[in-house]
Design an enzyme around this catalytic site. Structure first.
Site, PDB file in Angstrom:
ATOM      1  N   GLU A  99     -13.524  71.679  34.447  1.00 57.20           N
ATOM      2  CA  GLU A  99     -14.475  70.649  34.849  1.00 57.20           C
ATOM      3  C   GLU A  99     -15.190  70.038  33.639  1.00 57.20           C
ATOM      4  O   GLU A  99     -15.783  70.765  32.830  1.00 57.20           O
ATOM      5  CB  GLU A  99     -15.496  71.243  35.835  1.00 57.20           C
ATOM      6  N   THR A 123     -12.377  64.217  39.366  1.00 57.02           N
ATOM      7  CA  THR A 123     -11.465  65.371  39.400  1.00 57.02           C
ATOM      8  C   THR A 123     -10.221  65.064  40.226  1.00 57.02           C
ATOM      9  O   THR A 123      -9.098  65.407  39.833  1.00 57.02           O
ATOM     10  CB  THR A 123     -12.137  66.611  40.020  1.00 57.02           C
ATOM     11  N   HIS A 163     -20.360  71.258  35.422  1.00 64.81           N
ATOM     12  CA  HIS A 163     -20.441  69.964  36.123  1.00 64.81           C
ATOM     13  C   HIS A 163     -21.864  69.439  35.993  1.00 64.81           C
ATOM     14  O   HIS A 163     -22.818  70.208  36.059  1.00 64.81           O
ATOM     15  CB  HIS A 163     -20.077  70.149  37.605  1.00 64.81           C
ATOM     16  N   ASP A 188     -10.580  67.780  32.944  1.00 67.85           N
ATOM     17  CA  ASP A 188     -10.252  66.793  33.980  1.00 67.85           C
ATOM     18  C   ASP A 188     -10.671  65.372  33.620  1.00 67.85           C
ATOM     19  O   ASP A 188      -9.950  64.413  33.882  1.00 67.85           O
ATOM     20  CB  ASP A 188     -10.782  67.205  35.368  1.00 67.85           C
ATOM     21  N   HIS A 189     -11.848  65.225  32.977  1.00 66.93           N
ATOM     22  CA  HIS A 189     -12.379  63.883  32.642  1.00 66.93           C
ATOM     23  C   HIS A 189     -13.595  64.100  31.762  1.00 66.93           C
ATOM     24  O   HIS A 189     -13.997  65.242  31.527  1.00 66.93           O
ATOM     25  CB  HIS A 189     -12.741  63.105  33.908  1.00 66.93           C
TER      26      HIS A 189
HETATM   27  C1  GP9 Z   1     -15.822  68.942  43.359  1.00 66.54           C
HETATM   28  C2  GP9 Z   1     -15.384  69.072  41.954  1.00 66.54           C
HETATM   29  C3  GP9 Z   1     -16.127  68.130  41.062  1.00 66.54           C
HETATM   30  O1  GP9 Z   1     -15.081  69.676  44.250  1.00 66.54           O
HETATM   31  O2  GP9 Z   1     -14.019  68.928  41.834  1.00 66.54           O
HETATM   32  O3  GP9 Z   1     -15.811  66.843  41.362  1.00 66.54           O
HETATM   33  P1  GP9 Z   1     -16.050  65.639  40.364  1.00 66.54           P
HETATM   34  O4  GP9 Z   1     -17.433  65.123  40.635  1.00 66.54           O
HETATM   35  O5  GP9 Z   1     -15.928  66.106  38.970  1.00 66.54           O
HETATM   36  O6  GP9 Z   1     -14.987  64.697  40.739  1.00 66.54           O
HETATM   37 MN    MN Z   2     -14.555  66.889  37.673  1.00 68.93          MN
END
Ligand code: GP9
Ligand code: MN
Length: 415
Positions: free
Chosen positions: A41, A83, A198, A257-258
């Site tokens: 994340e 994500t 996150h 992921d980003h």
């Molecule tokens: C939520 C997690 C985070 O289930 O994958 O989501 P994001 O905000 O990073 O897309």
């Molecule tokens: Mn994410």
């Protein structure tokens, strides 16, 4: 039908512009192994091999890279679907959409994704993520992508102590996942999606191993602390994989992921990097996320060619010894002889070997020097930039990917 014509035009484009004839030397090195994919994340590459207050942010990952394949110029290519967009890119080698999240808007399309392909080869396939199953419409999309099982929030034991921010803490997440993982038929493809790192990056003091950064941005300050926490969670997961014997029979892939730090934090980021200010060229370079392929027993190597999430599917399938000649996607095997000319962002920005094109400006990739004719200036000749030829190709490729999704074109194709 018209749709039929469309897909054959797209297949022709891919044959001519994307595919390479030769398969890489690593084809099949991980044949029949489990594939453990860890989606990290919000983890950006700038924390890798970097320090805060004199301490390494990600000591475990830094170490792991030493005996892994590490792609130092690997970009995320996600848009509003965050994500879920990264998941979409990885499993399909298609681009996400320019607006909204394809997981929501086209969750019931026909796909030919990694879980379906591996399922046909006898793999069991699953996702581990301690959130509501319908967040990002995952429950629907995972079925369309071909996953057998989704270990969502209900598969985990949640207490007051083991949650922070968005939910289950990463250490508890991996710890509780191990038992489930041991029940799965082998070989398996399992994706783990972490959560603690996150926004807004909260962690209690007893879980924090390093001090936050000091700047006006609480977001950036605490980002380092939760990134370290996730690093430790992965270290513990590797330890448990070894203890249960699963490590030796698996390859482990880790990917950011980003971005986690947006341009709103640029002042604080420039303080961290000891720079006066961050240019948009530098902001684009900050879109790099770690991509690590760890194959037990293989030596490590750093790859510097430009790469991105679009390339993950063919790369992983080839490692597992699966032919991708008939796949329809826009990525290439990162170990192959032919690499992509550009890594496209969803808004039409891109990075090529020589250029960075962002916000309609063309930069020299190495020096960051701006190469365009000034847009606002009065010119007799037509303004041009060395980025223009690639810009056109990026637009075409994104268009083809969109056509597949909007037209649900795989309905008309037999793989
Ligand atoms: C939520 C997690 C985070 O289930 O994958 O989501 P994001 O905000 O990073 O897309
Ligand atoms: Mn994410």
């Amino acid at each position: 039908t018209e749709d039929d014509t469309n897909i054959s035009e797209i297949v022709d484009y891919i044959e001519e512009n994307v595919k390479s004839e030769q398969s890489s030397e690593l084809f099949g090195v991980a044949k029949d192994k489990n594939l453990i994919f860890i989606s990290l994340e919000s983890l950006q590459s700038f924390v890798i091999n970097n320090k805060v207050n004199g301490e390494e942010v990600t000591p475990f990952l830094n170490n792991l890279i030493e005996d892994s394949y590490y792609f130092e110029n690997f970009y995320h290519q996600t848009a509003q679907g965050k994500t879920s967009d990264s998941e979409f890119l990885v499993d399909n080698s298609l681009y996400p959409l320019s607006g909204g999240a394809v997981f929501f808007t086209h969750g019931q399309n026909e796909y030919h994704a990694i879980p379906e392909i591996l399922g046909d080869k006898g793999y069991s396939t699953s996702v581990f993520h301690a959130n509501n199953k319908d967040f990002w419409n995952r429950d629907v999309m995972y079925t369309s992508l071909g996953y057998d099982h989704f270990f969502d929030e209900t598969a985990f034991e949640l207490t007051e102590q083991n949650q922070v921010g968005w939910g289950l803490k990463d250490k508890d997440f991996f710890d509780q996942s191990i038992e489930h993982l041991q029940t799965l038929p082998k070989p398996f493809y399992s994706k783990f999606i972490t959560l603690t790192n996150h926004h807004p990056y909260v962690l209690s003091e007893e879980d924090a191993s390093i001090e936050p950064f000091s700047s006006e941005s609480e977001t950036l300050n605490n980002y380092f602390v939760t990134a370290r926490y996730t690093d430790e969670a992965i270290e513990q997961f590797f330890k448990q994989l070894k203890e249960t014997g699963m490590y030796q029979e698996s390859i482990i892939v880790l990917m950011g992921d980003h971005y986690g730090i947006s341009e709103y934090e640029n002042d604080a980021l420039s303080l961290y990097f000891d720079k006066k200010e961050l240019t948009e060229y530098e902001s684009m370079q900050l879109q790099r996320v770690p991509f690590i392929i760890h194959i037990p027993g293989e030596d490590g190597k750093v790859f510097s060619d430009i790469a991105g999430q679009i390339n993950v599917k063919p790369t992983l399938l080839h490692l597992l010894g699966i032919d991708t000649t008939d796949e329809i996607g826009f990525g290439v095997d990162l170990f192959g002889d032919k690499q992509k000319e550009f890594i496209a962002q969803r808004d039409g920005s891109f990075v090529s070997d020589e250029y960075v094109y962002v916000n309609e400006q063309c930069y020299n990739r190495e020096s960051g020097e701006r190469l365009d004719t000034d847009k606002g200036s009065f010119e007799l000749s037509i303004p041009s930039s060395p980025c223009d030829p690639i810009k056109e190709k990026v637009i075409d490729e994104l268009k083809y990917s969109d056509q597949i999704i909007y037209g649900d074109l795989f309905r008309f194709h037999t793989f």
